[in-house]
Design an enzyme around this catalytic site. Structure first.
Site, PDB file in Angstrom:
ATOM      1  N   TYR A 146      57.684 -21.805  18.224  1.00 33.91           N
ATOM      2  CA  TYR A 146      56.842 -20.539  18.443  1.00 33.91           C
ATOM      3  C   TYR A 146      57.531 -19.591  17.905  1.00 33.91           C
ATOM      4  CZ  TYR A 146      52.743 -18.141  18.754  1.00 33.91           C
ATOM      5  OH  TYR A 146      51.626 -17.488  18.354  1.00 33.91           O
ATOM      6  N   ARG A 164      46.879 -10.659  10.701  1.00 32.86           N
ATOM      7  CA  ARG A 164      47.865 -10.005  11.521  1.00 32.86           C
ATOM      8  C   ARG A 164      48.665 -11.029  12.093  1.00 32.86           C
ATOM      9  NH1 ARG A 164      48.376  -8.941  17.177  1.00 32.86           N
ATOM     10  NH2 ARG A 164      49.153 -10.679  16.682  1.00 32.86           N
ATOM     11  N   LYS A 166      50.499 -22.787  18.541  1.00 31.61           N
ATOM     12  CA  LYS A 166      49.772 -22.501  19.659  1.00 31.61           C
ATOM     13  C   LYS A 166      49.411 -23.598  20.394  1.00 31.61           C
ATOM     14  CE  LYS A 166      49.731 -18.065  20.777  1.00 31.61           C
ATOM     15  NZ  LYS A 166      49.364 -16.816  21.591  1.00 31.61           N
ATOM     16  N   GLU A 199      43.062 -16.002  17.365  1.00 34.44           N
ATOM     17  CA  GLU A 199      44.393 -15.730  17.270  1.00 34.44           C
ATOM     18  C   GLU A 199      44.958 -14.950  16.029  1.00 34.44           C
ATOM     19  OE1 GLU A 199      46.565 -16.902  19.750  1.00 34.44           O
ATOM     20  OE2 GLU A 199      48.015 -15.751  18.931  1.00 34.44           O
ATOM     21  N   ASP A 200      45.617 -13.929  16.230  1.00 32.24           N
ATOM     22  CA  ASP A 200      46.244 -13.122  15.146  1.00 32.24           C
ATOM     23  C   ASP A 200      45.233 -12.445  14.249  1.00 32.24           C
ATOM     24  OD1 ASP A 200      48.658 -13.240  16.691  1.00 32.24           O
ATOM     25  OD2 ASP A 200      49.477 -14.335  15.040  1.00 32.24           O
ATOM     26  N   ASP A 238      43.582 -14.417  22.571  1.00 29.15           N
ATOM     27  CA  ASP A 238      45.054 -14.267  23.232  1.00 29.15           C
ATOM     28  C   ASP A 238      45.766 -12.977  23.221  1.00 29.15           C
ATOM     29  OD1 ASP A 238      46.654 -15.697  25.158  1.00 29.15           O
ATOM     30  OD2 ASP A 238      48.138 -15.766  23.425  1.00 29.15           O
ATOM     31  N   ASP A 239      45.688 -12.407  22.050  1.00 24.35           N
ATOM     32  CA  ASP A 239      46.315 -11.105  21.580  1.00 24.35           C
ATOM     33  C   ASP A 239      45.882  -9.986  22.577  1.00 24.35           C
ATOM     34  OD1 ASP A 239      47.529 -12.274  19.396  1.00 24.35           O
ATOM     35  OD2 ASP A 239      45.760 -12.034  18.582  1.00 24.35           O
ATOM     36  N   ASN A 260      57.312  -7.478  19.240  1.00 23.66           N
ATOM     37  CA  ASN A 260      58.125  -8.655  18.731  1.00 23.66           C
ATOM     38  C   ASN A 260      57.909  -8.138  17.168  1.00 23.66           C
ATOM     39  OD1 ASN A 260      58.261 -10.244  21.071  1.00 23.66           O
ATOM     40  ND2 ASN A 260      56.225 -10.753  20.860  1.00 23.66           N
TER      41      ASN A 260
HETATM   42  P1  NAD Z   1      47.992  -3.398  16.970  1.00 31.55           P
HETATM   43  O1  NAD Z   1      48.379  -3.585  15.584  1.00 31.55           O
HETATM   44  O2  NAD Z   1      46.678  -3.992  17.309  1.00 31.55           O
HETATM   45  O3  NAD Z   1      48.425  -2.329  17.894  1.00 31.55           O
HETATM   46  C1  NAD Z   1      49.577  -1.579  17.624  1.00 31.55           C
HETATM   47  C2  NAD Z   1      49.393  -0.150  17.864  1.00 31.55           C
HETATM   48  O4  NAD Z   1      50.577   0.698  17.955  1.00 31.55           O
HETATM   49  C3  NAD Z   1      48.364   0.541  16.979  1.00 31.55           C
HETATM   50  O5  NAD Z   1      47.356   1.304  17.972  1.00 31.55           O
HETATM   51  C4  NAD Z   1      49.130   1.584  16.348  1.00 31.55           C
HETATM   52  O6  NAD Z   1      48.339   2.849  15.781  1.00 31.55           O
HETATM   53  C5  NAD Z   1      50.259   1.907  16.906  1.00 31.55           C
HETATM   54  N1  NAD Z   1      51.282   2.523  16.573  1.00 31.55           N
HETATM   55  C6  NAD Z   1      51.809   2.540  15.429  1.00 31.55           C
HETATM   56  N2  NAD Z   1      52.598   3.192  15.114  1.00 31.55           N
HETATM   57  C7  NAD Z   1      52.983   3.927  16.356  1.00 31.55           C
HETATM   58  C8  NAD Z   1      53.802   5.155  16.664  1.00 31.55           C
HETATM   59  N3  NAD Z   1      54.809   5.505  15.959  1.00 31.55           N
HETATM   60  N4  NAD Z   1      53.746   5.370  17.893  1.00 31.55           N
HETATM   61  C9  NAD Z   1      52.734   5.087  18.755  1.00 31.55           C
HETATM   62  N5  NAD Z   1      52.136   4.021  18.659  1.00 31.55           N
HETATM   63  C10 NAD Z   1      52.081   3.471  17.035  1.00 31.55           C
HETATM   64  O7  NAD Z   1      49.152  -4.592  17.395  1.00 31.55           O
HETATM   65  P2  NAD Z   1      49.096  -5.450  18.899  1.00 31.55           P
HETATM   66  O8  NAD Z   1      48.349  -6.863  18.480  1.00 31.55           O
HETATM   67  O9  NAD Z   1      48.650  -4.592  19.596  1.00 31.55           O
HETATM   68  O10 NAD Z   1      50.815  -5.786  18.984  1.00 31.55           O
HETATM   69  C11 NAD Z   1      51.427  -4.722  19.074  1.00 31.55           C
HETATM   70  C12 NAD Z   1      52.812  -5.135  19.365  1.00 31.55           C
HETATM   71  O11 NAD Z   1      52.873  -5.805  20.599  1.00 31.55           O
HETATM   72  C13 NAD Z   1      53.521  -6.158  18.270  1.00 31.55           C
HETATM   73  O12 NAD Z   1      54.781  -5.814  18.051  1.00 31.55           O
HETATM   74  C14 NAD Z   1      53.274  -7.506  18.904  1.00 31.55           C
HETATM   75  O13 NAD Z   1      54.296  -8.393  18.583  1.00 31.55           O
HETATM   76  C15 NAD Z   1      53.409  -7.224  20.398  1.00 31.55           C
HETATM   77  N6  NAD Z   1      52.791  -7.987  21.344  1.00 31.55           N
HETATM   78  C16 NAD Z   1      53.618  -8.736  22.263  1.00 31.55           C
HETATM   79  C17 NAD Z   1      53.078  -9.679  23.285  1.00 31.55           C
HETATM   80  C18 NAD Z   1      53.869 -10.176  24.233  1.00 31.55           C
HETATM   81  O14 NAD Z   1      55.002  -9.718  24.487  1.00 31.55           O
HETATM   82  N7  NAD Z   1      53.590 -11.240  25.221  1.00 31.55           N
HETATM   83  C19 NAD Z   1      51.497 -10.009  23.029  1.00 31.55           C
HETATM   84  C20 NAD Z   1      51.014  -9.511  21.924  1.00 31.55           C
HETATM   85  C21 NAD Z   1      51.588  -8.585  21.421  1.00 31.55           C
END
Ligand code: NAD
Length: 568
Positions: free
Chosen positions: A105, A158, A176, A247-248, A270-271, A417
């Protein structure tokens, strides 16, 4: 290496013999077929003469794994093993979870998706492509599984933080579902990865002669919704009671699809929901470590996308459980996105963001314009800061120092990530906060030494694998008809109670990955009991004991069976 002891063999009659048996990964035991079985099943000469037991096979497989020169080749090796012998694949993983989970993963699965068309060896799961939309019933009829309990589906738009990978995103549902079996004990014979191939806007894929997907731009209009609708309708008809995990999907579709289908089948994203449960669990544990009540803290979430909003919503639910009104709970949660603090006039404010959008006129900080992260941290007197923005190193020194000035034990989780997108390095966050911060991350990080090596701080990984396999196990074992937000709340509470940091200073906020099956079992129990409480469970489950018995029966363990041929 620890040697494993197999339980007494279970006898199963199968209708497969010879090469057909050896090429079926659910039944193949390779060199572990005994002389008696080789007689019975027509295997003489098709295998080398030495008869192994599974421990010998695990040793050999691990040596071969270690010889692979790169992480991607290790991934290819493990996927190949999965396609040949699933029991051995899972037993090998179980003995090396911390080492192998990042290969099957995140982060290595990301690279595997980027190269999926180039490393493609053998099919797994099913490909539902837009041009074949009239064949969806036929495609589902072709599924080589007699009983399917869990589907993970993506449209590849995504993939992790890597964007649109088209059909190459298939690596994610496969990965997954491997975690469902590894961590949650879901029988792999009942899992089904699916890619909805609606094209791709990734130019590299479109121009790659080896790309295995439909070479077309993404379908985005009502044709997309119609296609997904046909898919879900057919899934419900073919696999009643199925658990379907989205997912994604890109942010614009993730929430819409969840809302559209959550009352029509057992489904979750899950996201949004899994991420929220893990993050809220780690927040709860960190608050207990710092002896601060949840309702006495202020929370800043940096990045108001799928993950950020999901965390905000579950936090809100938790604060309401603690006695706050909805208005009071929302006042404690501050969301910051690319234009700074979300407020009523933020451009392109989404419906799911608006409950958290502030009225700038009512604030006692800011000058009426966009308010950046540092100002929000100071103005809100934040004690908890969560990053899900994908913006590497956004938690600058001043931000961390401001958090440390607000409270004794600031809770700072850079969750984005892969590593390049992580909002802050744990070592720096600890250094800038005088060693007081409680840190968990999205990607794995090693322990941090403090006070010239006198103390060591373990960095917990907010890995979704702590929650979704247990939720899946609880839903399946209890026969739940729907997946509810309350189940994720229960999962978060159960996980938070297992935090090693509650009993050992400097320990990780999240349990060791090597304990993951026990963690999943505990979460599954809480989720199952919530299903019972909500009247969503199988009516035959009328007590804790009945649920526990069902969980134990459902939880699959990878061990070989003894086979006998069934003719006819
Ligand atoms: P997403 O695209 O839905 O959300 C990202 C958000 O960040 C958007 O609203 C975007 O406008 C905002 N953004 C972009 N540039 C920015 C800036 N300069 N300042 C502030 N905000 C800004 O993506 P997501 O699914 O919410 O995932 C976001 C991140 O979280 C990814 O890197 C993902 O890998 C990580 N994530 C981690 C876990 C975990 O640790 N378990 C789980 C899910 C997602």
């Amino acid at each position: 290496m620890t040697k494993s002891v197999d339980a007494p063999e279970v006898l199963e009659e199968i209708g497969l013999r010879g090469v057909e048996l050896l090429t079926n990964p659910l039944y193949n035991k390779g060199t572990a077929f005994t002389a008696e079985e080789r007689d019975e099943l027509g295997l003489w000469g098709l295998l080398p003469p030495h008869v192994d037991n599974i421990d010998g096979q695990i040793d050999r497989a691990y040596q071969a794994f270690e010889m692979e020169p790169s992480d991607l080749e290790k991934y290819i090796f493990l996927r190949n093993l999965q396609d040949h012998n699933e029991v051995l694949f899972y037993r090998l993983l179980m003995e090396h979870i911390p080492e192998m989970m990042p290969i099957i993963y995140t982060p290595v699965v990301g690279e595997a998706c980027q190269k999926f068309s180039h490393i493609f060896r053998q099919r797994r799961g099913i490909f539902v492509s837009y041009p074949d939309r009239r064949r969806i019933p036929e495609i589902l009829d072709n599924v080589p599984r007699s009983k399917v309990q869990v589907i993970v589906v993506t449209d590849g738009e995504r993939i992790l933080g890597l964007g649109d990978q088209g059909t190459d995103g298939m690596g994610i549902p496969i990965g997954k579902l491997s975690l469902y079996s590894l961590c949650g004990g879901i029988d792999p014979a009942t899992t089904l990865p699916i890619i909805l191939d609606v094209g791709t806007d990734n130019e590299e894929r479109l121009e790659d002669p080896l790309y295995i997907g439909w070479r077309n731009r993404r379908i985005r209009d009502e044709r997309y919704d119609q296609f997904v609708e046909e898919f879900v309708e057919n899934v419900i008809a073919k696999f009643p009671g199925i658990l379907l995990q989205w997912e994604d999907f890109a942010n614009r579709n993730a929430r819409r699809l969840l809302e559209r289908y959550r009352d029509r089948l057992c489904t979750f994203n899950d996201d949004i929901q899994g991420t929220a449960a893990v993050a809220v669990a780690a927040i709860m544990s960190a608050l207990k470590v710092s002896s601060v009540q949840e309702i006495d803290q202020n929370y800043v979430i940096f990045g108001a996308g799928s993950a950020g909003i999901g965390i905000a919503e579950l936090l809100e639910t938790s604060l309401i459980h603690q006695g706050l009104s909805q208005v009071q709970a929302r006042e404690k949660i501050w969301l910051v996105d690319r234009y700074g603090l979300l407020h009523k006039a933020t451009p392109d404010l989404q419906a799911v963001q608006s409950p958290y959008a502030r009225d700038l006129a009512s604030l006692n900080f800011g000058d009426g314009g966009d308010i950046g992260l540092l100002e929000v941290v100071r103005g809100a007197r934040a004690g908890v800061l969560i990053g899900c923005s994908g913006q590497g190193n956004a938690f600058r020194r001043e931000v961390v120092e401001a958090m440390a000035a607000n409270c004794e034990r600031p809770i700072i989780f850079p969750l984005s990530n892969p590593n390049a997108c992580c909002e802050g390095e744990p070592a720096q966050i600890l250094a800038w906060s005088g060693g007081r911060a409680l840190v968990a991350t999205g990607s794995p990080f090693g322990p941090v030494s403090l006070d010239s090596g006198i103390s060591t701080i373990e960095i917990g990984q907010c890995n979704n694998c702590y929650v979704f396999p247990g939720v899946g196990l609880g839903v399946i074992a209890s026969g739940a008809r729907r997946v509810t937000d309350a189940m994720f709340m229960k999962a978060a509470i159960a996980l938070s109670e297992l935090s090693p940091a509650l009993s050992r200073p400097g320990a990780s906020l999240l349990p060791a990955l090597s304990d993951i099956r026990a963690v999943s079992a505990k979460i599954a129990f809480s989720v199952g009991m919530e299903a019972v409480r909500a009247g969503l469970a199988d009516p035959s489950i009328d007590s804790e004991e009945a649920l526990q018995a069902r969980l134990e029966k459902t939880m699959w363990y990878p061990r070989y069976k003894r086979f006998k041929y069934r003719s006819g």
